[in-house]
Design an enzyme around this catalytic site. Structure first.
Site, PDB file in Angstrom:
ATOM      1  N   ASP A  58       4.769   4.641   3.076  1.00 19.47           N
ATOM      2  CA  ASP A  58       3.392   3.747   2.955  1.00 19.47           C
ATOM      3  C   ASP A  58       3.805   2.662   1.801  1.00 19.47           C
ATOM      4  O   ASP A  58       4.196   3.183   0.622  1.00 19.47           O
ATOM      5  CB  ASP A  58       2.411   4.860   2.517  1.00 19.47           C
ATOM      6  CG  ASP A  58       1.862   5.658   3.685  1.00 19.47           C
ATOM      7  OD1 ASP A  58       1.597   5.240   4.615  1.00 19.47           O
ATOM      8  OD2 ASP A  58       1.937   6.912   3.629  1.00 19.47           O
ATOM      9  N   ASP A  73      10.389   5.623   0.982  1.00 20.33           N
ATOM     10  CA  ASP A  73       9.231   6.006   1.153  1.00 20.33           C
ATOM     11  C   ASP A  73       8.770   5.134   2.435  1.00 20.33           C
ATOM     12  O   ASP A  73       9.253   4.321   2.800  1.00 20.33           O
ATOM     13  CB  ASP A  73       8.626   5.594  -0.305  1.00 20.33           C
ATOM     14  CG  ASP A  73       7.090   5.968  -0.062  1.00 20.33           C
ATOM     15  OD1 ASP A  73       6.339   6.941   0.468  1.00 20.33           O
ATOM     16  OD2 ASP A  73       6.021   4.836  -0.594  1.00 20.33           O
TER      17      ASP A  73
END
Length: 208
Positions: free
Chosen positions: A5, A3
């Site tokens: 963020d 991922d």
């Protein structure tokens, strides 16, 4: 698969600051659970949600305004998580790396370019490019498709409740690296195959 963020980029505080200010400036009301709800949503989803908080602009204008502010902040400085560059470069060449992010494509590219990590990823996916954002599995499934691999042979590195749920629903094993300021819900964390105290603890030896 990473991922972006909250895992590679410490962007959640910036997202919260920018979106809070935007909501306040345009007549909306930020709710106590707004930030946790927004984490993992696609651009269209969070823009519609901010509109529902009373922001006077249509969702497309909300999205454009917020993303422009975020891109400007990133161009000044990308707030990388501790160890992010080192971990990605350590794994690069040992395992195939992908990325499945809820950020718009513009911000993914700005962040990876600034960190000089773009070449490390064989495939990157924004949830703008799939039908549904996290916690739906679409982003991870598309990343696996672009890599030409079975999702069940992949490991995701996630921090948020929606991200953990998304990767798990896609069939990936999930390594959780909880963000200290925005920890995942206990039921989401329970989906993790491993839980690490920080990104620095992620090594190739931990991977199946």
């Amino acid at each position: 698969m990473f991922d972006l963020d909250g895992v590679l980029v410490d962007s959640e505080p910036v997202w919260e600051e920018v979106r809070r200010a935007f909501v306040a400036e345009h007549g909306g009301t930020w709710q106590p659970d707004t930030q946790s709800r927004l984490m993992g949503m696609s651009t269209a989803e969070w823009a519609s949600y901010l509109h529902s908080l009373g922001v006077s602009l249509p969702p497309a204008e909300i999205a454009r305004g917020v993303v422009e502010r975020m891109a400007a902040r990133y161009r000044d400085e990308v707030p990388l998580m501790p160890g992010a560059v080192e971990v990605v470069r350590r794994l690069y060449g040992t395992v195939t790396l992908g990325l499945a992010s809820s950020s718009p494509r513009t911000l993914i590219d700005v962040a990876l370019d600034a960190a000089r990590l773009k070449e490390c990823f064989a495939a990157t996916v924004s949830t703008e490019e799939v039908e549904r954002g996290k916690p739906a599995p679409d982003g991870y499934l598309e990343a696996a498709r672009r890599l030409g691999v079975d999702p069940r042979e992949c490991v995701a590195v996630e921090d948020s409740s929606n991200g953990l749920r998304s990767a798990h629903a896609a069939g990936l094993r999930v390594i959780a690296v909880p963000h200290p300021r925005y920890p995942p819900a206990p039921d989401a964390l329970a989906l993790a195959w491993r839980v690490l105290p920080g990104l620095d603890a992620l090594t190739a030896e931990l991977l199946p």
